[in-house]
Design an enzyme around this catalytic site. Structure first.
Site, PDB file in Angstrom:
ATOM      1  CG  HIS A   1      14.769  33.530 -12.190  1.00 25.99           C
ATOM      2  ND1 HIS A   1      15.439  32.413 -12.615  1.00 25.99           N
ATOM      3  CD2 HIS A   1      13.725  33.683 -13.046  1.00 25.99           C
ATOM      4  CE1 HIS A   1      14.813  31.892 -13.669  1.00 25.99           C
ATOM      5  NE2 HIS A   1      13.773  32.658 -13.958  1.00 25.99           N
TER       6      HIS A   1
ATOM      7  CB  CYS B   1      12.286  24.872 -20.136  1.00 26.79           C
ATOM      8  SG  CYS B   1      12.864  26.504 -19.821  1.00 26.79           S
TER       9      CYS B   1
HETATM   10  C1  LIG Z   1      14.678  32.265 -18.297  1.00 23.33           C
HETATM   11  C2  LIG Z   1      14.189  32.767 -19.581  1.00 23.33           C
HETATM   12  C3  LIG Z   1      12.828  32.983 -19.799  1.00 23.33           C
HETATM   13  C4  LIG Z   1      11.791  32.659 -18.764  1.00 23.33           C
HETATM   14  O1  LIG Z   1      11.850  33.541 -17.697  1.00 23.33           O
HETATM   15  P1  LIG Z   1      11.022  33.269 -16.356  1.00 23.33           P
HETATM   16  O2  LIG Z   1      11.208  34.513 -15.578  1.00 23.33           O
HETATM   17  O3  LIG Z   1      11.670  32.079 -15.717  1.00 23.33           O
HETATM   18  O4  LIG Z   1       9.619  33.037 -16.731  1.00 23.33           O
HETATM   19  C5  LIG Z   1      12.440  33.496 -21.016  1.00 23.33           C
HETATM   20  N1  LIG Z   1      13.327  33.784 -21.972  1.00 23.33           N
HETATM   21  C6  LIG Z   1      14.647  33.598 -21.798  1.00 23.33           C
HETATM   22  C7  LIG Z   1      15.593  33.952 -22.886  1.00 23.33           C
HETATM   23  C8  LIG Z   1      15.119  33.069 -20.605  1.00 23.33           C
HETATM   24  O5  LIG Z   1      16.425  32.866 -20.445  1.00 23.33           O
END
Ligand SMILES: *Cc1c(COP(=O)(O)O)cnc(C)c1O
Length: 380
Positions: free
Chosen positions: A202, A327
């Site tokens: 995503h 987050c």
């Molecule tokens: C967005 C992100 C995540 C989390 O990914 P999800 O697919 O939303 O669980 C973890 N690490 C980094 C560096 C991110 O940018």
């Protein structure tokens, strides 16, 4: 009412229409369970096989080394806890970095509660780790080093190949969270000597809820303890019916990103620099993170003389952005990444992460710059 300009591409991205088109038949027509032994199952299985190979090839890995997960959070958990459980008889020490995503830091903290020891490396004022310090932190009982590829707040790119070389020379496994890097910068698990790598779709114009963990099979063969047990899918490492449409979309997103990587990176960098140059005409603006070693679409600035919360509130109707990571957007604490750069709490709080992406236009950047400048001036 006009919707705010979207400058939060490090939080998530809109799905590319071409990704959606590739996914559509797998919801309704080719809906089979890829484990089933009949035509419906074979159709799904074949689509997944193709996607898996394409994803593996994009990082110079092999299909058997790709384990699908729900995203990068799950991939990080599987990598860190899975390695810790599989190698605890060898050692109980892990090394990571203070500026990692919480999906790395929190599993590490959890392991500490179980008796593991974790070294959290600091970074310099530009967000880069010190390689000498990394090497000196390795102990005879170190089993895993986890350093992210590209930071989600300040976009800083860590020197993966140099880190991989150090890890392998000391026979320590190397994990990298590449959620922000895949299909944006070239990644090669052989050249960079990466043993485990986390991805998500995503952040690269693919669907939410799908990601993967690359797990090296040769030189060395990495062992991992599954964190999800059930129907034995994914070589028993991650049970659960495979989500065919999401997997097809994930592979499509990666292939589109790679096809346009250089051209699109340059385009975003030009827009990003334009945004920075415009805002930097004001006094008391600081760039967070290394000037060049960063994602082309990322800008992160701190602003002197304004209150962080007032700034965000004033900009909210105009521009969709965030201060730290998505987050922690609801928390009043300053970003742990910016404080690791040595910022005071106040300056860290008065920060903007501006994430540009595939659908950001030059006109939007001009408008955003104008609105940010006006807002800062009025708050000062
Ligand atoms: C967005 C992100 C995540 C989390 O990914 P999800 O697919 O939303 O669980 C973890 N690490 C980094 C560096 C991110 O940018």
């Amino acid at each position: 009412m006009q919707r705010p300009i979207y400058l939060d591409y490090q939080a998530t991205t809109p799905m590319d229409e071409r990704v959606l088109a590739a996914m559509m038949p797998y919801f309704t027509q080719f809906f089979g369970n890829s484990s089933s032994q009949h035509l419906y199952g074979w159709e799904a299985d074949s689509a997944i096989k193709q996607a898996r190979s394409a994803i593996a090839e994009s990082i110079n890995g092999t299909a058997e080394e790709i384990i699908f997960t729900s995203g990068a959070t799950e991939a990080n958990n599987l990598a860190i806890k899975g390695v810790a459980e599989a190698y605890f008889h060898r050692g109980k020490h892990l090394i990571t970095v203070q500026t990692e995503h919480r999906a790395v830091l929190d599993p590490c903290r959890y392991l500490e509660s179980l008796g593991f020891e974790v070294t959290y490396l600091g970074v310099d004022s530009e967000g880069l780790i010190n390689l000498t310090q990394l090497e000196e932190s390795i102990r005879p009982d170190t089993i895993l080093i986890s350093v992210m590829a590209a930071n989600n707040e300040i976009g800083v790119l860590q020197p993966l190949a140099a880190i991989g070389e150090i890890c392998h020379r000391h026979q320590v496994l190397f994990h990298t969270d590449a959620a922000q890097a895949i299909a944006k910068i070239p990644l090669d698990v052989e050249k960079m000597q990466i043993d485990l790598m986390s991805f998500t779709a995503h952040k690269i114009y693919g669907p939410k809820g799908i990601g993967a963990l690359y797990i090296r099979k040769r030189h060395p063969r990495v062992a991992i303890t599954p964190q999800m047990q059930g129907g034995g899918q994914e070589q028993g490492l991650r049970a659960g019916t495979l989500y065919t449409p999401q997997i097809v979309g994930f592979a499509k997103a990666i292939s589109l990103g790679l096809a346009e990587l250089e051209q699109e990176g340059q385009r975003q960098q030009v827009l990003r620099d334009k945004l920075w140059n415009a805002i930097n005409t004001l006094d008391g603006i600081y760039l967070n993170g290394h000037f060049r070693d960063r994602l082309p679409g990322n800008l992160n600035i701190s602003i002197e003389g304004v209150k962080g919360t007032s700034l965000l509130l004033a900009l909210q109707p105009l521009i969709a952005l965030s201060s730290g990571s998505a987050c922690s957007a609801s928390s009043a604490n300053p970003s742990h990444v910016l404080t690791a750069l040595g910022h005071s709490k106040n300056l860290a709080q008065a920060s903007l992460r501006l994430g540009l992406g595939r659908f950001t236009t030059s006109e939007e950047v001009d408008r955003a710059a104008e609105q940010i400048i006006k807002t800062i001036q009025s708050l000062r």
